[in-house]
Every structure is written in structure tokens, then in C-alpha cells.
Design a protein around this motif. Structure first.
Motif, PDB file in Angstrom:
ATOM      1  N   VAL A  45       0.861  -1.179   0.000  1.00  0.00           N
ATOM      2  CA  VAL A  45       0.000   0.000   0.000  1.00  0.00           C
ATOM      3  C   VAL A  45       0.901   1.234   0.000  1.00  0.00           C
ATOM      4  O   VAL A  45       1.710   1.415   0.913  1.00  0.00           O
ATOM      5  N   LEU A  46       0.764   2.050  -1.056  1.00  0.00           N
ATOM      6  CA  LEU A  46       1.524   3.293  -1.139  1.00  0.00           C
ATOM      7  C   LEU A  46       0.600   4.465  -0.844  1.00  0.00           C
ATOM      8  O   LEU A  46      -0.496   4.559  -1.396  1.00  0.00           O
ATOM      9  N   HIS A  47       1.066   5.373   0.006  1.00  0.00           N
ATOM     10  CA  HIS A  47       0.299   6.558   0.363  1.00  0.00           C
ATOM     11  C   HIS A  47       0.712   7.700  -0.563  1.00  0.00           C
ATOM     12  O   HIS A  47       1.894   8.043  -0.635  1.00  0.00           O
ATOM     13  N   ASN A  48      -0.252   8.295  -1.248  1.00  0.00           N
ATOM     14  CA  ASN A  48       0.038   9.376  -2.182  1.00  0.00           C
ATOM     15  C   ASN A  48       0.168  10.714  -1.467  1.00  0.00           C
ATOM     16  O   ASN A  48       1.041  11.506  -1.795  1.00  0.00           O
ATOM     17  N   ILE A  49      -0.723  11.007  -0.536  1.00  0.00           N
ATOM     18  CA  ILE A  49      -0.638  12.243   0.236  1.00  0.00           C
ATOM     19  C   ILE A  49      -0.888  11.928   1.705  1.00  0.00           C
ATOM     20  O   ILE A  49      -1.598  10.994   2.036  1.00  0.00           O
ATOM     21  N   GLU A  50      -0.265  12.716   2.556  1.00  0.00           N
ATOM     22  CA  GLU A  50      -0.374  12.458   3.988  1.00  0.00           C
ATOM     23  C   GLU A  50      -1.129  13.550   4.729  1.00  0.00           C
ATOM     24  O   GLU A  50      -1.446  13.397   5.906  1.00  0.00           O
ATOM     25  N   VAL A  51      -1.397  14.689   4.060  1.00  0.00           N
ATOM     26  CA  VAL A  51      -2.181  15.761   4.664  1.00  0.00           C
ATOM     27  C   VAL A  51      -3.172  16.290   3.639  1.00  0.00           C
ATOM     28  O   VAL A  51      -2.926  16.213   2.434  1.00  0.00           O
ATOM     29  N   VAL A  52      -4.297  16.812   4.129  1.00  0.00           N
ATOM     30  CA  VAL A  52      -5.268  17.476   3.264  1.00  0.00           C
ATOM     31  C   VAL A  52      -5.578  18.840   3.867  1.00  0.00           C
ATOM     32  O   VAL A  52      -5.480  19.040   5.083  1.00  0.00           O
ATOM     33  N   GLU A  53      -5.949  19.769   3.010  1.00  0.00           N
ATOM     34  CA  GLU A  53      -6.335  21.089   3.485  1.00  0.00           C
ATOM     35  C   GLU A  53      -7.833  21.097   3.744  1.00  0.00           C
ATOM     36  O   GLU A  53      -8.615  20.592   2.937  1.00  0.00           O
ATOM     37  N   ILE A  54      -8.197  21.654   4.893  1.00  0.00           N
ATOM     38  CA  ILE A  54      -9.608  21.712   5.269  1.00  0.00           C
ATOM     39  C   ILE A  54      -9.984  23.146   5.634  1.00  0.00           C
ATOM     40  O   ILE A  54      -9.114  24.010   5.802  1.00  0.00           O
ATOM     41  N   GLU A  55     -11.289  23.357   5.771  1.00  0.00           N
ATOM     42  CA  GLU A  55     -11.808  24.632   6.245  1.00  0.00           C
ATOM     43  C   GLU A  55     -12.832  24.324   7.336  1.00  0.00           C
ATOM     44  O   GLU A  55     -13.694  23.457   7.148  1.00  0.00           O
ATOM     45  N   ALA A  56     -12.713  25.026   8.471  1.00  0.00           N
ATOM     46  CA  ALA A  56     -13.631  24.797   9.588  1.00  0.00           C
ATOM     47  C   ALA A  56     -13.518  25.937  10.581  1.00  0.00           C
ATOM     48  O   ALA A  56     -12.549  26.714  10.545  1.00  0.00           O
ATOM     49  N   LEU A  57     -14.484  26.022  11.454  1.00  0.00           N
ATOM     50  CA  LEU A  57     -14.369  26.946  12.578  1.00  0.00           C
ATOM     51  C   LEU A  57     -13.234  26.446  13.472  1.00  0.00           C
ATOM     52  O   LEU A  57     -13.002  25.225  13.565  1.00  0.00           O
ATOM     53  N   PRO A  58     -12.516  27.338  14.135  1.00  0.00           N
ATOM     54  CA  PRO A  58     -11.391  26.894  14.968  1.00  0.00           C
ATOM     55  C   PRO A  58     -11.754  25.797  15.968  1.00  0.00           C
ATOM     56  O   PRO A  58     -10.977  24.874  16.179  1.00  0.00           O
ATOM     57  N   LYS A  59     -12.947  25.857  16.552  1.00  0.00           N
ATOM     58  CA  LYS A  59     -13.333  24.844  17.544  1.00  0.00           C
ATOM     59  C   LYS A  59     -13.608  23.481  16.914  1.00  0.00           C
ATOM     60  O   LYS A  59     -13.595  22.465  17.596  1.00  0.00           O
ATOM     61  N   ASP A  60     -13.851  23.442  15.597  1.00  0.00           N
ATOM     62  CA  ASP A  60     -14.179  22.186  14.912  1.00  0.00           C
ATOM     63  C   ASP A  60     -12.987  21.529  14.229  1.00  0.00           C
ATOM     64  O   ASP A  60     -13.140  20.491  13.586  1.00  0.00           O
ATOM     65  N   LEU A  61     -11.792  22.120  14.330  1.00  0.00           N
ATOM     66  CA  LEU A  61     -10.623  21.555  13.644  1.00  0.00           C
ATOM     67  C   LEU A  61     -10.276  20.188  14.227  1.00  0.00           C
ATOM     68  O   LEU A  61     -10.015  20.060  15.424  1.00  0.00           O
ATOM     69  N   PRO A  62     -10.265  19.143  13.393  1.00  0.00           N
ATOM     70  CA  PRO A  62      -9.902  17.807  13.895  1.00  0.00           C
ATOM     71  C   PRO A  62      -8.387  17.629  13.986  1.00  0.00           C
ATOM     72  O   PRO A  62      -7.631  18.326  13.306  1.00  0.00           O
ATOM     73  N   ASP A  63      -7.957  16.695  14.816  1.00  0.00           N
ATOM     74  CA  ASP A  63      -6.534  16.364  14.923  1.00  0.00           C
ATOM     75  C   ASP A  63      -6.057  15.644  13.671  1.00  0.00           C
ATOM     76  O   ASP A  63      -4.940  15.834  13.215  1.00  0.00           O
ATOM     77  N   VAL A  64      -6.925  14.766  13.160  1.00  0.00           N
ATOM     78  CA  VAL A  64      -6.567  13.902  12.037  1.00  0.00           C
ATOM     79  C   VAL A  64      -7.858  13.478  11.345  1.00  0.00           C
ATOM     80  O   VAL A  64      -8.922  13.449  11.971  1.00  0.00           O
ATOM     81  N   LEU A  65      -7.774  13.170  10.054  1.00  0.00           N
ATOM     82  CA  LEU A  65      -8.898  12.581   9.328  1.00  0.00           C
ATOM     83  C   LEU A  65      -8.529  11.145   9.000  1.00  0.00           C
ATOM     84  O   LEU A  65      -7.375  10.855   8.681  1.00  0.00           O
ATOM     85  N   TYR A  66      -9.519  10.244   9.047  1.00  0.00           N
ATOM     86  CA  TYR A  66      -9.265   8.822   8.846  1.00  0.00           C
ATOM     87  C   TYR A  66      -9.999   8.288   7.618  1.00  0.00           C
ATOM     88  O   TYR A  66     -11.036   8.818   7.224  1.00  0.00           O
ATOM     89  N   PHE A  67      -9.433   7.203   7.064  1.00  0.00           N
ATOM     90  CA  PHE A  67     -10.157   6.371   6.106  1.00  0.00           C
ATOM     91  C   PHE A  67      -9.989   4.927   6.554  1.00  0.00           C
ATOM     92  O   PHE A  67      -9.033   4.582   7.247  1.00  0.00           O
ATOM     93  N   ASP A  68     -10.939   4.070   6.178  1.00  0.00           N
ATOM     94  CA  ASP A  68     -10.942   2.689   6.643  1.00  0.00           C
ATOM     95  C   ASP A  68      -9.964   1.817   5.859  1.00  0.00           C
ATOM     96  O   ASP A  68      -9.954   1.826   4.627  1.00  0.00           O
ATOM     97  N   ALA A  69      -9.188   1.026   6.575  1.00  0.00           N
ATOM     98  CA  ALA A  69      -8.222   0.115   5.969  1.00  0.00           C
ATOM     99  C   ALA A  69      -8.921  -0.980   5.163  1.00  0.00           C
ATOM    100  O   ALA A  69      -8.350  -1.520   4.216  1.00  0.00           O
ATOM    101  N   ASP A  70     -10.163  -1.296   5.528  1.00  0.00           N
ATOM    102  CA  ASP A  70     -10.883  -2.380   4.858  1.00  0.00           C
ATOM    103  C   ASP A  70     -11.180  -2.093   3.383  1.00  0.00           C
ATOM    104  O   ASP A  70     -11.565  -2.990   2.648  1.00  0.00           O
ATOM    105  N   LYS A  71     -10.987  -0.860   2.940  1.00  0.00           N
ATOM    106  CA  LYS A  71     -11.217  -0.510   1.536  1.00  0.00           C
ATOM    107  C   LYS A  71     -10.033  -0.914   0.659  1.00  0.00           C
ATOM    108  O   LYS A  71     -10.122  -0.859  -0.563  1.00  0.00           O
ATOM    109  N   LEU A  72      -8.911  -1.292   1.265  1.00  0.00           N
ATOM    110  CA  LEU A  72      -7.702  -1.664   0.530  1.00  0.00           C
ATOM    111  C   LEU A  72      -7.494  -3.166   0.638  1.00  0.00           C
ATOM    112  O   LEU A  72      -6.904  -3.665   1.590  1.00  0.00           O
ATOM    113  N   VAL A  73      -7.997  -3.902  -0.386  1.00  0.00           N
ATOM    114  CA  VAL A  73      -7.981  -5.362  -0.334  1.00  0.00           C
ATOM    115  C   VAL A  73      -7.166  -5.955  -1.465  1.00  0.00           C
ATOM    116  O   VAL A  73      -6.271  -6.767  -1.251  1.00  0.00           O
TER     117      VAL A  73
END
Length: 188
Positions: A111-139
Motif C-alpha cells: 500500500v503506497l500513500h500518495n498524500i499524507e495531509v489534506v487542506e480543510i476549512e472549519a471553525l477553529p473549535k471544529d478543527l480535527p486532529d486527524v482525518l481517517y479512512f478505513d483500511a478495509d477498503k484496501l484489499v
């Protein structure tokens, strides 16, 4: 020369950019800056107080000394609680409980990762630490995960193209052949 003296004295020079107002030049204790940067990263709020004025900020940039890996300068952007901000957030795989690899990796694929960060827009209180995707999609070889597959909390908008590929599954032999082809022929 004055900056070098500040740094020797354990101070870190920094600047606060505040919505088109004149920038505020500050300095602070090296240890305090190091703790704030380690705790906040680029997507958590940092409260600063300068001469009685309070600023709610995000860390925009941190310059490190390449030899010592210590902070030599920091840039903060002041934010307002009711205005959306742009931030870069890391992207990570969410594995099923008890797993430490994707189904593809357990089957001997890569499994090769193409990008490790994404740019988002949110209110300061809603900024997440990290965004996830499910490993089960890579079979199987050729499977891909895109920005559209991210689990995005409410109030957060991902500013990347939803078709942007985050990770792809490859056969080890196909990957080796592609690397060999990219290398070209060597001259004697």
C-alpha cells in the motif's frame, strides 16, 4: 545580531499576523514555545497574551535550526472564533480492532500513500486532529482510497478534489517492474 543574542538567552522570536492589522513582533521562552508547538501542531488553537492583549492563534509556520532541530522562529495567525480557517490535517488509516495492517498488506501486497495531509476549512473549535479512512477498503491490487472516502466530521469541509487518491494497492512485482522501468538503462 540581536536575534542571535535572543536565541542564546533562550528566547524565540515570533510574529503574530492579525487580519490585516500591523504584525505584532513577540518573543518567548524557548521551552514554552517548544511545548506549545508540540501540543498544538498546526491545527490547534494557541492562546497568546501580549502586553494585556489576548490573541487566539493557529501556528502558521515554525523554523527549525537544521543542526540542533530547535525552534528559531515562529509565525502565528490570529483567528476569530466565528470565522472559518484553513488548516492542513494529517490523513491516517483506521484499522479494524486488533489489526495493524490493511487486508492488502496481510495478503502480501503493498500500500503506497500518495498524500499524507489534506487542506480543510472549519471553525477553529471544529478543527480535527486527524482525518481517517478505513483500511478495509484496501484489499486487492489496484484498489484505491480517495478524499471522498475520508470520514469527515460535521462542520469540516475538505478543500481537496474528492477524486484525489490517498492510497493505492500494488503487487510487489508490478511495483518493482515500474521502478526498474523508471530507472532506465545504465551505461557501461
Amino acid at each position: 545580531k540581536r536575534l542571535r543574542g535572543l536565541r542564546k538567552a533562550g528566547q524565540v522570536p515570533a510574529v503574530i499576523h492579525d487580519h490585516g492589522k500591523p504584525s505584532v513582533v513577540i518573543q518567548g521562552e524557548f521551552l514554552d514555545f517548544t511545548k506549545a508547538v508540540a501540543k498544538a501542531g498546526k491545527n490547534h488553537l494557541v492562546d497568546l497574551s501580549v502586553d494585556g492583549t489576548k490573541y487566539t492563534t493557529l501556528i502558521k509556520d515554525v523554523t527549525l535550526d537544521p543542526r540542533k532541530n530547535t525552534i528559531t522562529h515562529a509565525v502565528f495567525n490570529a483567528v476569530k472564533a466565528d470565522e472559518k480557517v484553513d488548516a492542513e490535517v494529517p490523513v491516517h488509516i483506521r484499522y479494524a480492532e486488533g489489526d495493524e495492517a490493511t487486508p492488502a498488506e496481510r495478503a502480501g501486497l503493498i500500500v503506497l500513500h500518495n498524500i499524507e495531509v489534506v487542506e480543510i476549512e472549519a471553525l477553529p473549535k471544529d478543527l480535527p486532529d486527524v482525518l481517517y479512512f478505513d483500511a478495509d477498503k484496501l484489499v486487492n491490487a489496484g484498489d484505491q482510497v480517495t478524499v471522498a472516502d475520508l470520514d469527515v466530521p460535521g462542520g469540516v469541509v475538505v478543500k481537496e478534489d474528492e477524486n484525489q487518491v490517498l492510497a493505492t494497492v500494488f503487487e510487489p512485482s508490478a511495483l518493482a517492474a515500474a521502478n526498474d522501468a523508471a530507472g532506465g538503462a545504465a551505461e557501461e
